[in-house]
Structure formats: structure tokens, C-alpha cells
Design a protein around this motif. Sequence first.
Motif, PDB file in Angstrom:
ATOM      1  N   ASP A   1       4.834   5.130 -13.547  1.00 47.06           N
ATOM      2  CA  ASP A   1       5.370   5.433 -12.210  1.00 47.06           C
ATOM      3  C   ASP A   1       5.486   4.156 -11.371  1.00 47.06           C
ATOM      4  O   ASP A   1       6.463   3.960 -10.634  1.00 47.06           O
TER       5      ASP A   1
ATOM      6  N   VAL B   1       7.283  -3.511  -1.618  1.00 47.42           N
ATOM      7  CA  VAL B   1       6.902  -2.490  -2.599  1.00 47.42           C
ATOM      8  C   VAL B   1       6.642  -3.143  -3.946  1.00 47.42           C
ATOM      9  O   VAL B   1       5.633  -2.886  -4.616  1.00 47.42           O
TER      10      VAL B   1
ATOM     11  N   LYS C   1      13.118   0.527  -9.370  1.00 49.89           N
ATOM     12  CA  LYS C   1      13.997   1.129  -8.376  1.00 49.89           C
ATOM     13  C   LYS C   1      14.223   0.189  -7.197  1.00 49.89           C
ATOM     14  O   LYS C   1      15.360   0.012  -6.734  1.00 49.89           O
ATOM     15  N   ASN C   2      13.166  -0.452  -6.701  1.00 48.02           N
ATOM     16  CA  ASN C   2      13.315  -1.354  -5.570  1.00 48.02           C
ATOM     17  C   ASN C   2      14.007  -2.658  -5.974  1.00 48.02           C
ATOM     18  O   ASN C   2      14.710  -3.271  -5.168  1.00 48.02           O
TER      19      ASN C   2
ATOM     20  N   ALA D   1       8.887   2.518  -9.882  1.00 50.09           N
ATOM     21  CA  ALA D   1       9.078   2.179  -8.465  1.00 50.09           C
ATOM     22  C   ALA D   1       9.516   0.729  -8.304  1.00 50.09           C
ATOM     23  O   ALA D   1      10.370   0.403  -7.480  1.00 50.09           O
TER      24      ALA D   1
END
Length: 578
Positions: free
Chosen positions: A399, A377, A406-407, A403
Motif C-alpha cells: 500500500d 507523501v 501514485k504521487n 501511494a
Amino acid sequence: MRNILIAVILLLGILHVRADDYKASPEYKALRDSMRFAFNDGDSVRFFPALSRLEDYLLQQKDLHAYYTQRCNEIVFQMNRQRIFEAYKLARQLSQELRERKLDKEMYMAYNMLGHLNRYCGNKEAAKACFHQVIEMMEEAGYYESMPPIYMNIVNVELNDDPEEAMRMLDRAREIALEYAPERVFDIETRKTLTYFNSGDIPKFLEGYRHYREGVAEGKSSVHGRLMDIYYEACMGNTEKAIAMTKSDLGEDSHETVTKIYEMAERWQDAYHSLREETKASDSINNVVLINTMQGYRDELTLYDIERKTTQTRTVTMAVIIVLLVLLLLALGYIMFSHRRHMEELKRAYGHALESDKLKAAFIRNMSHEVRTPLNVITGFAQVLANPELSTDGRKRKDMAQAMLKNTRIITSQIDEMIELSLNESSGGVAKEDTVVVGSLLTELQSENNGYVNNGVELRINNALPAGFSIKTNRSMLRRAVNTLIDNAVKYTTKGSITISAYTDSAYMEIAVEDTGCGIPKGEIEHIFERFVKLDSFKSGLGLGLPLCRTIVTRLGGTIRLDTGYTTGARFVISLPI
């Protein structure tokens, strides 16, 4: 098992259910056989040119089914050579082309490649599911000629776990081949003969080998031919010749076969050394782990060598003292008994070493999978953001960045869990000298985790503690324990809320994290605090969060429990003495 061959040839022949006139032509047969023999021999110098010529010919005939079949053969050939990255790229390209051309009937090929990749990565259940789905899709499309190799793929996955099921799959593959693809029968029977050797049925293997040689004399070819000759020499007691043939013919893929030959000859020490070489060749990290886990086995070998030398010296000494014949006989009896006992211990140690290696490999594959997913990701979004022609607005960039963050947090959390669990289990006492204002700590954790909850989920605090309430403990460890419970709740809560509560009585202060997620099934309540337990295998994580949390809380002198009376989701409660 990654050596010898990853799978039986996917679709060696050019397979199609409709009658094509060109398949009877000498030109087609020559191209097909040239590719097939090069594949069976593992000869990349001959294979790739032969494959290219055959693909060009099939495109001229406008037979896309046969053309993409050969594309699959190329992927399997690369996997057989352990060129996994190249195979992965080719598989992705194949899947993309099938989707773009809307060749729905041929999509089973993409699932078949996915099954091979899953098998290579050690995910046997996913591989079997893919192969069974391929069979269903082929039956629906009427591709019966192509089905025997898929059954052979299932055999390769099932062979070690369920030999009887593997034999049934071989029989089914042969039954279909006899009716729809007779040219495959020879290869299937050869594979079945290898199965007899692996199961220890040497008479059946030798009978099958005789039929194999008769087929070769008739001009037939099998992908298993090299291995058949090697196993035959091993059965004839020509161990060294079989080893030499294995190393010459199989190259980097020889270690497992060498180990198997040594096992048959009951040369356990050589088998052990071969196993070590196999591990070194596959992964240097695996080799370090294997050396550590097999320390006891090496110690056994050292003791055995010392005792063997002592025994030899004792035997020579007793032979000189003829007058002590009775003592000599007793000593010889003891020597034989000791030797037999040590051989049994050596075999048991060897079995333990193999089992430890399997467990270690399964953990490494699982860890690799859990880290690779978020890394993919991050890499994907990084490539998008690095594109100078990117014209997305600021919100989309934000966004993407969220992401990636978050990963990144997922990877960091997984590594931290492993390190902290190890440190907490190996460490002694813990300093509890911090004065922690619990309300401030909860507010800090709420702010930190607000950006990671799923859309539509509210992260809130219900603090019933007196204003300014504090407790003497280790702030870092308490913070980690509560944050782990929040991470767990975020992972399994897609709607509703996550509530962090704090309250006290005269003796204990309790912090509870409750959510409105999927909850814990009653049958799993006793297992959730065990290592590597994951209730949903599709969720990220290694299954170490709750065990880590329990270890930390125990070191702080408290307890953690699952509130079984709470049924809206899951509720975990940490209790610490005041």
C-alpha cells in the motif's frame, strides 16, 4: 511580501487573561523587555538568549499559555529572518506539543502560525481565513489581551488588496489594545503611521512620526522603528541617506524598501534596478523569468538613453547657431515634450513589470505547492520504509509503495502537462502516419489506469467500433489526449464508474470518457478549457489538463467538447475525422 517583517510581532508581551502576581515583579519585566527590544531590533545575538531566559522563568511560574506564546515569538522571529524551514519545523513541533498536552484553548497559536506560513507562501486567502479563525478562538477563550497582534496580521495581508479594510482592522486593534493591552497601542499607532506613507499621505505620516519620536524619548519601543526613521529621511528629501540606512539596518530585506524610496523620489530607473536586485535575492529562477518578461522594458530604457544623448547633442549644436533661434526654440519644445512622453512610457513599463512579476510569482508558488504536496507523501513513506525496525506486513508495504507510485505519477503528470502544452502550442504541423487500432489502445489505457482509480470505482470500456477498427493519426498524441481525460475523471470520481466509449459514423470516430463524479457546474462550462482553471482548489493539479487535451485534439484535426446533456457526472467527447 517577505521583506522587512513577515508580520507584526505575534505576541511580544507575555499575555494572559488571568491576574498573575509575577507579572508585576521587576524580574519578569526585565526579562520581558530584554526579549522585546531584541525582537524589535532584529538582533538574533540578543534575542535567543533573552527568549530562553524568559521561557525558563515562565515554566517556573507554570504559566504554559505565556510559555507557548514565547514559542510563537521564536517562530515569527525566524520567519522575519527568512529562515522558513526552521520556522516550519518549530511550528510543527508547537502544534504537536499542544495536541499531546491537550491544550485546546491554546490551539489558536498553531492556527496563527499556519496563517503566517500561508502568507509567506503567497496564499493570502488561506492566511486570512486562519487569522479570522484565531480571533474567534481567542474570543471564545477570553484572550482579549492577545487579539491586537492578530488584527495586525490581517492588516499585513489586506493592506495591498483592500487598504480601507486594513485601516479598519488597525482601528479595531487599537480599540482592543486601549482596553486590554495598553502597552501595544504605541506599536499599533506606529504601524498605522507606516500605512500613511505607503498610501502617499505624507502630512499624516510626518505627524505620526513626531508622535513616534516623542514615544521613543519616553522609553517606548516599536518593531517598526527602523523603518519609521528610514521613511522620515525619504520624506525630507534625503534619498541617499534613506537608502544607506535601509541597506545598513535591513540587510537582505532592504530591496523592497529601497524600491519604494526610489518611487517616492520619482527615480524610476533606480527603482527598476532595485526591483531587479530584489528578484535576484529572492530566487534565481524568478530572476531568469523576470529578465525575460521585462525585455521590452529594458529596450525602452535603451531607446530612451539613445534619444536623450541625441537630444543633448542637438541642443549643443543649436546653441552654437544663434541665427537659427526660432528653430532652436522649436527643438527645445520638442525635446521637453519627448522627454515627458518617455517618462510616462517608462512609468507605464515599470507598472507592467511589477504586474508581470506578481503573476509570475503566483504561478511559481502554485506550482511549488502542487509539487510539494505529493513530494511530502513520497518522502514520508520512504522514511517509513527505510526504517530498519519497520515490522509492517507485506500488504502494508505494498500500500505504501502504491501511494508513492501514485504521487510520483501526479508529479510526472503535472510536469508533462506544462511541457507538452508549451511544445504543442509552439510546434507546427504534426505527423499523422500511425495506424492506430482503437480497441487495443483503449484496452491498454484501461490496464494502465486500473491501479489509480479510487476504491469502489470501476474503470470499464464500451467499444462499439467494428472489430479491428483502425484510424490513421498520431498514436502518441491521441493516447495522451485520452489518458488526460481519464486522469481528470479519476481525480473527481470517488464512487460509481468511469466508462471509456468508442463509436463511429460515416465521417467521424468518437471517443468519450464519462464518469459518475461531481460533474461540471453550468456557470463553469465556458471556462473549463482555460489554463489554470480548477473547479476544486483542494484537488491536485495545475489546471492544464483540459487545455492540453484541446490543443492536442485540435492539432490532430479534431474537436473536443463537454456533453452538457449528460447529468450523472461529466462526459467529454473527442471527435476525429476518419
